[in-house]
Structures are given as structure tokens and as C-alpha cells.
Scaffold this motif. Sequence first.
Motif, PDB file in Angstrom:
ATOM      1  N   LEU A 111       0.794  -1.229   0.000  1.00  0.00           N
ATOM      2  CA  LEU A 111       0.000   0.000   0.000  1.00  0.00           C
ATOM      3  C   LEU A 111       0.827   1.280   0.000  1.00  0.00           C
ATOM      4  CD1 LEU A 111      -2.767  -1.021   2.574  1.00  0.00           C
ATOM      5  CD2 LEU A 111      -2.762  -1.312   0.080  1.00  0.00           C
ATOM      6  N   GLY A 112       2.099   1.166   0.333  1.00  0.00           N
ATOM      7  CA  GLY A 112       2.929   2.351   0.518  1.00  0.00           C
ATOM      8  C   GLY A 112       3.096   3.233  -0.698  1.00  0.00           C
ATOM      9  N   GLY A 113       2.975   2.692  -1.882  1.00  0.00           N
ATOM     10  CA  GLY A 113       3.173   3.485  -3.098  1.00  0.00           C
ATOM     11  C   GLY A 113       1.892   3.991  -3.732  1.00  0.00           C
ATOM     12  N   LEU A 114       0.758   3.788  -3.063  1.00  0.00           N
ATOM     13  CA  LEU A 114      -0.511   4.216  -3.657  1.00  0.00           C
ATOM     14  C   LEU A 114      -0.665   5.726  -3.610  1.00  0.00           C
ATOM     15  CD1 LEU A 114      -2.996   1.538  -2.262  1.00  0.00           C
ATOM     16  CD2 LEU A 114      -1.767   1.536  -4.441  1.00  0.00           C
ATOM     17  N   ALA A 117      -6.144   5.688  -2.928  1.00  0.00           N
ATOM     18  CA  ALA A 117      -6.577   5.499  -1.541  1.00  0.00           C
ATOM     19  C   ALA A 117      -8.024   5.937  -1.346  1.00  0.00           C
ATOM     20  CB  ALA A 117      -5.666   6.261  -0.588  1.00  0.00           C
ATOM     21  N   ALA A 118      -8.511   6.838  -2.179  1.00  0.00           N
ATOM     22  CA  ALA A 118      -9.894   7.317  -2.080  1.00  0.00           C
ATOM     23  C   ALA A 118     -10.872   6.428  -2.847  1.00  0.00           C
ATOM     24  CB  ALA A 118      -9.974   8.750  -2.591  1.00  0.00           C
ATOM     25  N   PHE A 119     -10.369   5.437  -3.565  1.00  0.00           N
ATOM     26  CA  PHE A 119     -11.206   4.575  -4.406  1.00  0.00           C
ATOM     27  C   PHE A 119     -12.208   3.777  -3.580  1.00  0.00           C
ATOM     28  CE2 PHE A 119     -11.810   0.333  -6.370  1.00  0.00           C
ATOM     29  CZ  PHE A 119     -12.489   0.731  -7.514  1.00  0.00           C
ATOM     30  N   LYS A 120     -13.450   3.726  -4.071  1.00  0.00           N
ATOM     31  CA  LYS A 120     -14.509   2.872  -3.528  1.00  0.00           C
ATOM     32  C   LYS A 120     -14.949   1.966  -4.670  1.00  0.00           C
ATOM     33  CE  LYS A 120     -16.222   6.459  -0.421  1.00  0.00           C
ATOM     34  NZ  LYS A 120     -17.380   7.249   0.004  1.00  0.00           N
ATOM     35  N   ALA A 164     -17.635   0.256  -5.000  1.00  0.00           N
ATOM     36  CA  ALA A 164     -19.072   0.287  -5.261  1.00  0.00           C
ATOM     37  C   ALA A 164     -19.710   1.379  -4.411  1.00  0.00           C
ATOM     38  CB  ALA A 164     -19.709  -1.069  -4.947  1.00  0.00           C
ATOM     39  N   GLU A 165     -20.887   1.803  -4.832  1.00  0.00           N
ATOM     40  CA  GLU A 165     -21.651   2.795  -4.076  1.00  0.00           C
ATOM     41  C   GLU A 165     -21.919   2.267  -2.671  1.00  0.00           C
ATOM     42  OE1 GLU A 165     -23.484   6.321  -3.379  1.00  0.00           O
ATOM     43  OE2 GLU A 165     -22.571   5.788  -5.291  1.00  0.00           O
ATOM     44  N   GLY A 166     -21.692   3.115  -1.671  1.00  0.00           N
ATOM     45  CA  GLY A 166     -21.955   2.744  -0.289  1.00  0.00           C
ATOM     46  C   GLY A 166     -20.840   1.961   0.383  1.00  0.00           C
ATOM     47  N   LYS A 167     -19.786   1.645  -0.340  1.00  0.00           N
ATOM     48  CA  LYS A 167     -18.641   0.937   0.247  1.00  0.00           C
ATOM     49  C   LYS A 167     -17.626   1.951   0.746  1.00  0.00           C
ATOM     50  CE  LYS A 167     -20.058  -3.212  -0.441  1.00  0.00           C
ATOM     51  NZ  LYS A 167     -20.393  -4.070   0.694  1.00  0.00           N
ATOM     52  N   TRP A 168     -16.784   1.514   1.666  1.00  0.00           N
ATOM     53  CA  TRP A 168     -15.736   2.363   2.208  1.00  0.00           C
ATOM     54  C   TRP A 168     -14.637   2.561   1.174  1.00  0.00           C
ATOM     55  CZ3 TRP A 168     -14.899  -0.725   7.367  1.00  0.00           C
ATOM     56  CH2 TRP A 168     -15.971  -0.487   8.231  1.00  0.00           C
ATOM     57  N   ARG A 194     -10.716  -6.240  -4.489  1.00  0.00           N
ATOM     58  CA  ARG A 194     -11.677  -5.198  -4.865  1.00  0.00           C
ATOM     59  C   ARG A 194     -11.077  -3.817  -5.111  1.00  0.00           C
ATOM     60  NH1 ARG A 194     -17.076  -6.976  -5.558  1.00  0.00           N
ATOM     61  NH2 ARG A 194     -17.297  -8.860  -4.316  1.00  0.00           N
ATOM     62  N   TYR A 195      -9.946  -3.534  -4.484  1.00  0.00           N
ATOM     63  CA  TYR A 195      -9.398  -2.179  -4.556  1.00  0.00           C
ATOM     64  C   TYR A 195      -8.171  -2.073  -5.450  1.00  0.00           C
ATOM     65  CZ  TYR A 195     -12.483  -0.950  -0.682  1.00  0.00           C
ATOM     66  OH  TYR A 195     -13.583  -0.730   0.097  1.00  0.00           O
ATOM     67  N   LEU A 196      -7.356  -3.092  -5.455  1.00  0.00           N
ATOM     68  CA  LEU A 196      -6.123  -3.046  -6.242  1.00  0.00           C
ATOM     69  C   LEU A 196      -6.339  -3.793  -7.554  1.00  0.00           C
ATOM     70  CD1 LEU A 196      -3.524  -3.710  -3.416  1.00  0.00           C
ATOM     71  CD2 LEU A 196      -4.384  -1.514  -4.274  1.00  0.00           C
ATOM     72  N   LEU A 197      -7.110  -3.166  -8.399  1.00  0.00           N
ATOM     73  CA  LEU A 197      -7.478  -3.793  -9.656  1.00  0.00           C
ATOM     74  C   LEU A 197      -6.264  -3.814 -10.591  1.00  0.00           C
ATOM     75  CD1 LEU A 197     -10.893  -1.987 -10.036  1.00  0.00           C
ATOM     76  CD2 LEU A 197     -10.435  -4.228  -9.042  1.00  0.00           C
ATOM     77  N   PRO A 198      -6.170  -4.869 -11.401  1.00  0.00           N
ATOM     78  CA  PRO A 198      -5.002  -4.970 -12.306  1.00  0.00           C
ATOM     79  C   PRO A 198      -4.959  -3.849 -13.335  1.00  0.00           C
ATOM     80  CG  PRO A 198      -6.514  -6.836 -12.628  1.00  0.00           C
ATOM     81  CD  PRO A 198      -7.069  -5.979 -11.550  1.00  0.00           C
TER      82      PRO A 198
END
Length: 172
Positions: A41-44, A49-52, A54-58, A168-172
Motif C-alpha cells: 500500500l505504501g506506493g498508492l 486510496a480514495a477509491f470505492k 461500489a456505491e456505499g462501500k468504504w 476489490r481495490y487493487l485492480l489490475p
Amino acid sequence: MSIRPETDEYPALAEQYVRLVPEGSLKIILQNQHDITRLLLGGLTEEQAAFKYAEGKWSLKTVVGHIVDVERLWNYRILRIARGDVRELPGYDRDIFALEAPFEDLPFIEVLKDYSAVRQSSITLINHLSESIMLRRGEFQNHPLSARAAAFIIAGHETHHMNVIKARYLLP
């Protein structure tokens, strides 16, 4: 501390986390988790980092903050049990915590620094407890909870969320 807790040392709900912890020394597992998480996560960027997903997800930032907050709570439970205060331990509402947490307003690097500080605190706390202290039990959710099980829950909870982050967050 390499011996997995017995199922009578934690509430059934915690099984989903305990089973995710690999065999081996929990102290090493916690340090390795930290190192891998920081590397991943250190290089994001702030945008990542603000990516969600889906709607309503953190956001990813909030998920990492949630890992931090939950680890703090489990450390408190470990400390209470280790010090012999075995009264019923309180739960918490994750949605209220997420809503009231400052993570969305912080730079992601600060969230990661918080993560590192809390993880180092966990490792220090656990390193200073004897095997017999780790077997002590308190009460949580009307069920016995050992300090050892609480420590395993910390590791398993992070693994659970890192699996979600990767999928879910680190998509290719």
C-alpha cells in the motif's frame, strides 16, 4: 506463541478470522503482515486510496483506518485480560467508528503511519506477555476470550481485509 487458540477461547463469530492465520509464530506473522501491507500500500496515490469499488462501500483509506481502529480495540482487550480485569469486554459499532473517524481527511501516508504505530504497539504488547498470561481469559459477547485468541483475531482480521483490498481495490 505458535499454538492456535482452541474454539472455546473465543466467540464463534471470530472463527472467520482465527482460521485465516497461518501456522507459525504469531509474533513473526504480525511483523510479516506489517511489512507486506506497507510494501503493497505504501506506493498508492491519494486517488487510489480514495477509491470505492461500489456505491456505499468504504474507500481504501477507510478500510485501512478500520484495520487500525479494530487492532486498537483488540489490543485493549488483550491488555485488560493480561492485567487480570476479566469483566465483560465491550463491543463497538464499526459503522459509527467509520463515520466518525478522521481517515478520509488525512493524507494516506498518515493513515499508513498510524497503521505502523499501532502494529508495533501490538507486537510490543504481545512480546511482553508470557505464554501463561496469553492463556488468561476474560468475557466477550457472553463467551470466554483468551488474550491469545484476541491476538490471533488481530492477525486474521487484517488478513481478511487485505484479501478484500487485493480483490476489490487493487485492480489490475
